[in-house]
Design a protein around this motif. Structure first.
Motif, short mmCIF file in Angstrom:
data_model
loop_
_atom_site.label_atom_id
_atom_site.label_comp_id
_atom_site.label_asym_id
_atom_site.label_seq_id
_atom_site.Cartn_x
_atom_site.Cartn_y
_atom_site.Cartn_z
N ALA A 104 0.82 -1.31 0.11
CA ALA A 104 0.07 -0.09 0.07
C ALA A 104 0.82 1.34 -0.02
N VAL A 105 1.87 1.28 0.87
CA VAL A 105 2.80 2.60 1.04
C VAL A 105 3.51 2.53 -0.34
N THR A 107 2.67 1.71 -3.28
CA THR A 107 1.83 2.19 -4.56
C THR A 107 1.65 3.63 -4.46
N GLU A 108 1.36 4.03 -3.29
CA GLU A 108 1.33 5.61 -3.17
C GLU A 108 2.77 6.41 -3.46
N LYS A 111 3.20 6.72 -7.17
CA LYS A 111 2.36 7.75 -7.91
C LYS A 111 3.29 9.15 -7.41
N HIS A 112 3.54 9.23 -6.27
CA HIS A 112 3.94 10.37 -5.51
C HIS A 112 5.38 10.66 -6.21
N ARG A 142 7.42 -2.87 -3.64
CA ARG A 142 5.65 -3.27 -3.78
C ARG A 142 5.61 -4.74 -4.40
N SER A 160 -5.37 -1.96 3.05
CA SER A 160 -4.67 -1.31 1.88
C SER A 160 -5.25 0.16 1.55
N ARG A 164 -3.25 3.57 2.12
CA ARG A 164 -3.07 4.44 1.04
C ARG A 164 -3.52 5.88 1.45
N LEU A 165 -4.74 5.69 2.04
CA LEU A 165 -5.27 7.21 2.44
C LEU A 165 -4.21 7.96 3.43
N CYS A 167 -1.24 7.74 3.46
CA CYS A 167 0.08 8.19 2.88
C CYS A 167 -0.20 9.19 2.17
N ARG A 168 -1.45 9.51 1.61
CA ARG A 168 -2.07 10.64 1.02
C ARG A 168 -2.03 11.68 1.94
#
Length: 177
Positions: A104-105, A107-108, A111-112, A142, A160, A164-165, A167-168
């Motif tokens: 999960a981490v 994945t974010e 994108k970041h 990942r 997950s 992920r939320l 992390c954002r």
């Protein structure tokens, strides 16, 4: 030299701040996981290897903060505790949940980092090269987590999504504070 409209210094400063905070948080997540799991299981050995890479990433951003005079996030003490707790809790649930956390981490973070590379363009080659290298390693983390049973964790979709939320929210907060 002061910042002027059109300069990227402000954006680069924010990038370095948030990336250092994120890599610090990652080292704390892995520390929490290893504190619960030890170092003997196959999952723990994989986590220990990923933790070493995260330490190298964090050291790079620590150096960038010092060299470029970037103020670190004031939330570092919070990330210290929250990262360790997230790692410890997911490891206590089991190896699959620990790997779900990593998946999960990362994945974010993928994108970041991709967004940062687009924003940087060719304006800061040193930072861009490091981010691209670290992004590739985060994708390896990942993929390792997914291959190691992340999706088998109890409540994986919810776990997950929550991580992920988080992390954002952490990324958005560390950019500013």
């Amino acid at each position: 030299m002061s910042w002027k409209p059109g300069d990227r210094r402000r954006d680069t400063t924010s990038m370095i701040r948030v990336d250092q905070a994120g890599e610090f948080g990652a080292t704390r997540i892995y520390a929490g996981q290893l504190a619960v799991m030890g170092h003997r299981t196959p999952a723990a050995r994989k986590i220990a290897g990923m933790a070493l890479q995260e330490e190298r990433h964090r050291a790079f951003f620590d150096r960038m903060i010092a060299e470029r005079g970037v103020r670190p996030t004031v939330l570092q003490p919070f990330w210290d505790v929250a990262g360790f707790a997230l790692g410890a809790v997911t490891a206590a649930i089991g190896p699959d949940a620990a790997m779900a956390c990593t998946a999960a981490v990362e994945t974010e973070i993928d994108k970041h980092y991709a967004d940062q590379l687009v924003e940087l363009g060719g304006d800061d080659p040193e930072l861009s090269e490091a981010i691209a290298e670290f992004q590739a390693e985060e994708l390896e983390h990942r993929d390792t987590a997914l291959a190691s049973g992340a999706e088998n964790a109890f409540g994986y979709p919810v776990l997950s999504a929550a991580i992920r939320l988080g992390c954002r929210v952490a990324i958005a907060t560390a950019k500013r504070i």
